[in-house]
Design a protein around this motif. Sequence first.
Motif, PDB file in Angstrom:
ATOM      1  N   CYS A  43      -0.714   1.393  -3.896  1.00  0.00           N
ATOM      2  CA  CYS A  43       0.388   0.876  -4.727  1.00  0.00           C
ATOM      3  C   CYS A  43       1.274  -0.074  -3.924  1.00  0.00           C
ATOM      4  O   CYS A  43       1.666  -1.136  -4.419  1.00  0.00           O
ATOM      5  N   MET A  44       1.582   0.300  -2.677  1.00  0.00           N
ATOM      6  CA  MET A  44       2.390  -0.560  -1.809  1.00  0.00           C
ATOM      7  C   MET A  44       1.678  -1.898  -1.584  1.00  0.00           C
ATOM      8  O   MET A  44       2.306  -2.965  -1.610  1.00  0.00           O
ATOM      9  N   THR A  45       0.353  -1.852  -1.404  1.00  0.00           N
ATOM     10  CA  THR A  45      -0.428  -3.067  -1.182  1.00  0.00           C
ATOM     11  C   THR A  45      -0.391  -3.961  -2.412  1.00  0.00           C
ATOM     12  O   THR A  45      -0.205  -5.177  -2.308  1.00  0.00           O
ATOM     13  N   MET A  46      -0.540  -3.361  -3.573  1.00  0.00           N
ATOM     14  CA  MET A  46      -0.490  -4.146  -4.813  1.00  0.00           C
ATOM     15  C   MET A  46       0.889  -4.766  -4.998  1.00  0.00           C
ATOM     16  O   MET A  46       0.999  -5.945  -5.374  1.00  0.00           O
ATOM     17  N   ASP A  47       1.943  -4.000  -4.714  1.00  0.00           N
ATOM     18  CA  ASP A  47       3.305  -4.547  -4.784  1.00  0.00           C
ATOM     19  C   ASP A  47       3.461  -5.736  -3.848  1.00  0.00           C
ATOM     20  O   ASP A  47       4.049  -6.755  -4.206  1.00  0.00           O
ATOM     21  N   TYR A  48       2.935  -5.603  -2.630  1.00  0.00           N
ATOM     22  CA  TYR A  48       3.002  -6.688  -1.658  1.00  0.00           C
ATOM     23  C   TYR A  48       2.285  -7.934  -2.189  1.00  0.00           C
ATOM     24  O   TYR A  48       2.810  -9.044  -2.108  1.00  0.00           O
TER      25      TYR A  48
END
Length: 164
Positions: A101-106
């Motif tokens: 999820c953090m990667t997608m947000d980034y």
Amino acid sequence: TVADYYEALDARDQRMRKGVVKQTSLTSAQAITGTCPDMCPEKERYMREDRRRLSIFEVCDDYDPANPQVDHSKAVKEYSGSAADKEEPLPHELRPLGVLCMTMDYLVTMVMDAAEEGRWGDWYDFVWNRTRAIRKVWNRTRAIRKVWNRTRAIRKVWNRTRAI
């Protein structure tokens, strides 16, 4: 050097794999829980820097085309297709759901908003490849959960019918 560090990480992973028994039975198989805290596993970052397979979105701000260096805070796991001869990933090579999820947000906030005129091809290829890697892990995790839940349901029905 980067190559030496990559070789050390690869040797560590080979030693770790020696003790791992490959799971072949669905009834006893356990889902691997990812523990990688980064958007890209450490070994992959160094391997891609050594082999000069970094995207312009993953290099340090003082980018030198002759000697690109990975910015560890910007590197995102690259998609790699499935193959029968690939080894099972180790837990530190897999990203847990929170990191996905953090990667997608980034990708959405820092990369998709940073497209430059004249770089649309690089931008598109990077976003497509990295989101595909996220989808691969997400689908695999979801598939394992479905198989596990279905197996549990079948066992419950089987146990009930045997009790009758």
